[in-house]
Design a protein around this motif. Structure first.
Motif, short mmCIF file in Angstrom:
data_model
loop_
_atom_site.label_atom_id
_atom_site.label_comp_id
_atom_site.label_asym_id
_atom_site.label_seq_id
_atom_site.Cartn_x
_atom_site.Cartn_y
_atom_site.Cartn_z
N VAL A 21 0.47 -1.55 0.03
CA VAL A 21 0.08 -0.05 0.12
C VAL A 21 0.94 1.61 0.04
CG1 VAL A 21 -1.75 0.97 1.28
CG2 VAL A 21 -1.59 -1.25 0.97
N GLY A 22 1.82 1.62 1.29
CA GLY A 22 2.74 2.36 1.09
C GLY A 22 3.69 3.27 -0.04
N PHE A 23 3.91 1.57 -0.81
CA PHE A 23 4.71 1.51 -1.71
C PHE A 23 4.25 2.09 -3.58
CE2 PHE A 23 5.91 -0.61 -6.64
CZ PHE A 23 7.31 0.19 -5.86
N ALA A 24 2.50 1.56 -3.27
CA ALA A 24 2.08 1.92 -4.45
C ALA A 24 1.79 3.09 -4.41
CB ALA A 24 0.25 1.56 -4.67
N PHE A 25 1.34 4.00 -2.71
CA PHE A 25 0.65 5.54 -3.01
C PHE A 25 2.45 6.16 -2.93
CE2 PHE A 25 0.39 9.46 -0.55
CZ PHE A 25 -1.07 9.42 -0.93
N SER A 26 3.00 5.68 -2.87
CA SER A 26 4.75 6.95 -3.26
C SER A 26 4.71 6.65 -4.84
CB SER A 26 5.65 5.81 -2.12
OG SER A 26 5.77 6.18 -0.91
N PHE A 27 4.34 5.66 -5.40
CA PHE A 27 4.94 5.27 -6.69
C PHE A 27 3.59 6.24 -7.28
CE2 PHE A 27 3.94 3.16 -10.84
CZ PHE A 27 5.22 3.68 -11.50
N LEU A 28 2.30 6.17 -7.18
CA LEU A 28 1.55 7.42 -8.15
C LEU A 28 1.24 8.65 -7.44
CD1 LEU A 28 -1.66 4.61 -7.59
CD2 LEU A 28 0.02 5.34 -9.82
N LEU A 29 2.14 7.81 -5.92
CA LEU A 29 2.28 10.59 -5.38
C LEU A 29 3.07 11.00 -6.20
CD1 LEU A 29 1.16 13.00 -4.02
CD2 LEU A 29 2.98 11.34 -2.25
N GLY A 30 4.60 10.14 -6.76
CA GLY A 30 5.28 10.88 -7.95
C GLY A 30 5.17 10.49 -8.93
N GLY A 31 4.43 9.85 -9.52
CA GLY A 31 3.39 10.22 -10.97
C GLY A 31 2.69 11.04 -10.99
N ALA A 32 2.32 11.86 -9.92
CA ALA A 32 1.59 13.38 -9.92
C ALA A 32 2.45 14.38 -9.98
CB ALA A 32 0.49 13.48 -8.50
N VAL A 33 3.37 14.97 -8.52
CA VAL A 33 4.16 15.53 -8.66
C VAL A 33 4.93 14.89 -10.20
CG1 VAL A 33 6.91 15.68 -7.91
CG2 VAL A 33 4.34 15.32 -6.46
N ILE A 34 5.13 14.55 -11.07
CA ILE A 34 6.31 14.67 -12.17
C ILE A 34 4.80 15.31 -12.80
CG2 ILE A 34 6.48 13.10 -14.04
CD1 ILE A 34 7.95 11.75 -11.98
N LEU A 35 3.36 15.11 -13.41
CA LEU A 35 2.88 15.59 -14.73
C LEU A 35 2.58 16.86 -13.82
CD1 LEU A 35 1.20 14.86 -16.61
CD2 LEU A 35 -1.02 14.15 -14.61
N ALA A 36 2.47 17.36 -12.39
CA ALA A 36 2.22 18.89 -12.19
C ALA A 36 3.46 19.03 -12.61
CB ALA A 36 2.03 18.98 -10.58
#
Length: 87
Positions: free
Chosen positions: A56-71
């Motif tokens: 759960v933590g890995f998936a959240f961190s991975f997806l949050l990183g994608g959101a930061v990159i997109l922003a």
């Protein structure tokens, strides 16, 4: 305090580009949280399995990183469109 002072010194176009990037990040962050909540209420067995193995933590961190990159990409695109890279 210095962050606020440095933000006050940027031009109007830079404020727009930073605001656009910030809005994109906030929208994606809340969509990520809502998606996680919906997914784990619909699939409680996956939730428990991922919770036990730390996925759960890995998936959240991975997806949050994608959101930061997109922003950052959207904010950079706004900088480019407003012509701030030409200075």
């Amino acid at each position: 305090m210095t962050t606020l002072l440095s933000f006050a010194t940027v031009s109007g176009n830079e404020k727009i580009a930073i605001g656009v990037g910030l809005i994109v990040f906030v929208v994606l962050f809340f969509k990520l949280i809502g998606g996680f909540i919906r997914f784990f209420f619909r699939h409680p067995i996956w939730f428990l399995l991922l919770l036990l193995v730390g996925g759960v933590g890995f998936a959240f961190s991975f997806l949050l990183g994608g959101a930061v990159i997109l922003a950052v990409l959207v904010g950079g695109g706004a900088f480019w469109l407003l012509g701030n890279f030409d200075q």
